[in-house]
Motif scaffolding. Structure first.
Motif, PDB file in Angstrom:
ATOM      1  N   PRO A 197      -4.233  -2.173  12.481  1.00  0.00           N
ATOM      2  CA  PRO A 197      -4.566  -0.752  12.632  1.00  0.00           C
ATOM      3  C   PRO A 197      -6.026  -0.549  13.006  1.00  0.00           C
ATOM      4  N   THR A 198      -6.290   0.523  13.710  1.00  0.00           N
ATOM      5  CA  THR A 198      -7.656   0.936  13.991  1.00  0.00           C
ATOM      6  C   THR A 198      -7.976   2.083  13.050  1.00  0.00           C
ATOM      7  N   ASP A 202      -8.791   6.512   5.287  1.00  0.00           N
ATOM      8  CA  ASP A 202      -7.575   5.847   5.732  1.00  0.00           C
ATOM      9  C   ASP A 202      -6.990   5.090   4.544  1.00  0.00           C
ATOM     10  N   MET A 203      -5.667   5.022   4.476  1.00  0.00           N
ATOM     11  CA  MET A 203      -5.024   4.313   3.371  1.00  0.00           C
ATOM     12  C   MET A 203      -4.112   3.223   3.912  1.00  0.00           C
ATOM     13  N   ILE A 204      -4.318   1.992   3.405  1.00  0.00           N
ATOM     14  CA  ILE A 204      -3.581   0.814   3.822  1.00  0.00           C
ATOM     15  C   ILE A 204      -3.018   0.138   2.571  1.00  0.00           C
ATOM     16  N   ALA A 205      -1.755  -0.273   2.610  1.00  0.00           N
ATOM     17  CA  ALA A 205      -1.158  -1.037   1.519  1.00  0.00           C
ATOM     18  C   ALA A 205      -1.033  -2.491   1.944  1.00  0.00           C
ATOM     19  N   ILE A 206      -1.256  -3.397   1.001  1.00  0.00           N
ATOM     20  CA  ILE A 206      -1.135  -4.826   1.260  1.00  0.00           C
ATOM     21  C   ILE A 206      -0.209  -5.433   0.209  1.00  0.00           C
ATOM     22  N   ASP A 207       0.814  -6.140   0.663  1.00  0.00           N
ATOM     23  CA  ASP A 207       1.676  -6.924  -0.219  1.00  0.00           C
ATOM     24  C   ASP A 207       1.325  -8.390  -0.016  1.00  0.00           C
ATOM     25  N   SER A 208       1.069  -9.087  -1.110  1.00  0.00           N
ATOM     26  CA  SER A 208       0.800 -10.521  -1.075  1.00  0.00           C
ATOM     27  C   SER A 208       2.000 -11.224  -1.700  1.00  0.00           C
TER      28      SER A 208
END
Length: 130
Positions: free
Chosen positions: A95-96, A105-111
Protein backbone atom coordinates in the motif's frame (compact mmCIF):
# COMPACT_ATOMS: atom_id res chain seq x y z
CA UNK A 1 -30.72 -20.00 18.99
CA UNK A 2 -27.95 -17.52 18.04
CA UNK A 3 -24.34 -18.60 17.72
CA UNK A 4 -22.18 -17.32 20.56
CA UNK A 5 -18.60 -16.37 19.86
CA UNK A 6 -16.19 -16.35 22.78
CA UNK A 7 -13.46 -13.71 22.55
CA UNK A 8 -10.12 -15.41 23.27
CA UNK A 9 -7.98 -14.46 26.25
CA UNK A 10 -4.61 -12.94 25.36
CA UNK A 11 -1.26 -13.24 27.12
CA UNK A 12 -1.74 -10.12 29.26
CA UNK A 13 -4.88 -11.67 30.75
CA UNK A 14 -7.49 -9.51 29.01
CA UNK A 15 -9.62 -10.21 25.99
CA UNK A 16 -8.38 -9.50 22.48
CA UNK A 17 -8.71 -5.78 21.79
CA UNK A 18 -9.13 -4.82 25.45
CA UNK A 19 -6.52 -2.44 26.80
CA UNK A 20 -4.02 -3.51 24.14
CA UNK A 21 -2.71 -0.10 23.11
CA UNK A 22 0.79 1.14 22.36
CA UNK A 23 1.82 4.53 21.00
CA UNK A 24 5.22 5.74 19.79
CA UNK A 25 6.89 8.12 17.35
CA UNK A 26 9.64 7.19 14.92
CA UNK A 27 13.10 8.55 15.62
CA UNK A 28 14.87 7.31 12.50
CA UNK A 29 14.43 5.39 9.27
CA UNK A 30 14.05 1.98 10.96
CA UNK A 31 10.87 0.81 12.71
CA UNK A 32 10.33 -2.36 14.72
CA UNK A 33 6.76 -3.44 15.40
CA UNK A 34 6.77 -5.61 18.52
CA UNK A 35 3.80 -7.97 18.77
CA UNK A 36 4.22 -8.00 22.55
CA UNK A 37 3.31 -4.28 22.67
CA UNK A 38 -0.33 -5.16 22.09
CA UNK A 39 -2.96 -5.62 19.44
CA UNK A 40 -3.43 -1.91 18.59
CA UNK A 41 -0.38 0.26 17.96
CA UNK A 42 -0.28 3.93 16.94
CA UNK A 43 2.94 4.97 15.22
CA UNK A 44 3.49 8.65 14.47
CA UNK A 45 5.79 8.95 11.47
CA UNK A 46 8.48 11.57 11.98
CA UNK A 47 10.64 9.97 9.28
CA UNK A 48 10.19 7.79 6.20
CA UNK A 49 10.72 4.14 7.12
CA UNK A 50 13.09 2.24 4.85
CA UNK A 51 13.59 -0.73 7.20
CA UNK A 52 10.53 -2.33 8.82
CA UNK A 53 10.96 -5.32 11.13
CA UNK A 54 8.75 -7.33 13.49
CA UNK A 55 9.67 -8.70 16.92
CA UNK A 56 8.14 -11.39 19.13
CA UNK A 57 6.54 -13.26 16.25
CA UNK A 58 4.48 -16.35 17.11
CA UNK A 59 5.90 -19.72 18.13
CA UNK A 60 5.50 -22.79 15.94
CA UNK A 61 1.91 -23.49 14.85
CA UNK A 62 0.62 -20.19 16.22
CA UNK A 63 -0.36 -16.78 14.92
CA UNK A 64 -0.38 -13.19 16.16
CA UNK A 65 -2.06 -10.07 14.80
CA UNK A 66 -1.56 -6.34 15.16
CA UNK A 67 -3.47 -3.30 13.88
CA UNK A 68 -1.14 -0.39 13.18
CA UNK A 69 -2.41 3.16 12.93
CA UNK A 70 0.20 5.13 10.98
CA UNK A 71 -0.13 8.85 11.68
CA UNK A 72 1.73 11.42 9.60
CA UNK A 73 3.38 14.11 11.71
CA UNK A 74 2.68 17.79 11.07
CA UNK A 75 5.04 17.78 8.06
CA UNK A 76 3.62 14.71 6.30
CA UNK A 77 5.23 13.10 3.23
CA UNK A 78 6.49 10.07 5.22
CA UNK A 79 6.53 6.63 3.60
CA UNK A 80 6.84 3.04 4.88
CA UNK A 81 8.67 0.31 2.92
CA UNK A 82 6.58 -2.76 3.77
CA UNK A 83 8.62 -4.81 1.31
CA UNK A 84 11.65 -4.47 3.62
CA UNK A 85 9.82 -6.81 6.05
CA UNK A 86 8.49 -9.14 3.31
CA UNK A 87 4.85 -8.42 4.20
CA UNK A 88 2.51 -10.05 1.67
CA UNK A 89 -0.35 -7.80 0.54
CA UNK A 90 -3.22 -8.52 -1.85
CA UNK A 91 -1.95 -9.08 -5.41
CA UNK A 92 1.62 -8.49 -4.17
CA UNK A 93 1.13 -4.72 -4.11
CA UNK A 94 2.35 -2.79 -1.06
CA UNK A 95 0.00 0.00 0.00
CA UNK A 96 0.94 3.62 -0.49
CA UNK A 97 0.20 5.50 2.70
CA UNK A 98 -1.41 8.93 2.52
CA UNK A 99 1.14 11.70 2.89
CA UNK A 100 -0.76 14.78 4.04
CA UNK A 101 0.12 16.37 7.36
CA UNK A 102 -1.65 14.51 10.21
CA UNK A 103 -3.20 11.92 7.83
CA UNK A 104 -4.04 8.54 9.36
CA UNK A 105 -3.83 5.09 7.72
CA UNK A 106 -4.66 1.75 9.32
CA UNK A 107 -2.94 -1.52 8.37
CA UNK A 108 -3.44 -4.97 9.93
CA UNK A 109 -0.67 -7.56 10.00
CA UNK A 110 -1.13 -11.28 10.66
CA UNK A 111 2.01 -13.23 11.53
CA UNK A 112 1.53 -16.96 10.95
CA UNK A 113 4.07 -19.62 11.93
CA UNK A 114 3.22 -22.94 10.25
CA UNK A 115 5.90 -24.85 12.17
CA UNK A 116 8.64 -24.31 9.60
CA UNK A 117 8.47 -20.61 8.70
CA UNK A 118 6.79 -17.38 9.73
CA UNK A 119 4.83 -15.46 7.07
CA UNK A 120 3.50 -11.90 7.41
CA UNK A 121 0.19 -11.04 5.71
CA UNK A 122 -0.89 -7.40 5.42
CA UNK A 123 -4.37 -5.92 5.03
CA UNK A 124 -5.31 -2.31 4.32
CA UNK A 125 -8.08 -1.33 6.73
CA UNK A 126 -8.34 2.38 5.89
CA UNK A 127 -6.37 5.07 4.09
CA UNK A 128 -6.42 8.84 4.45
CA UNK A 129 -8.61 9.07 7.55
CA UNK A 130 -9.02 12.67 8.62
Amino acid sequence: MPNIVTVPTVEAGGKMGEADFFSASTTGTSLEIDFSNGYFQRITLGHSISTLTFANSPSANQGKSVVIQFVQDGSGSRTVAFSSASVKFDSGIDPTLSTGANDIDMIAIDSINDGSATTLFGYVLALDLQ
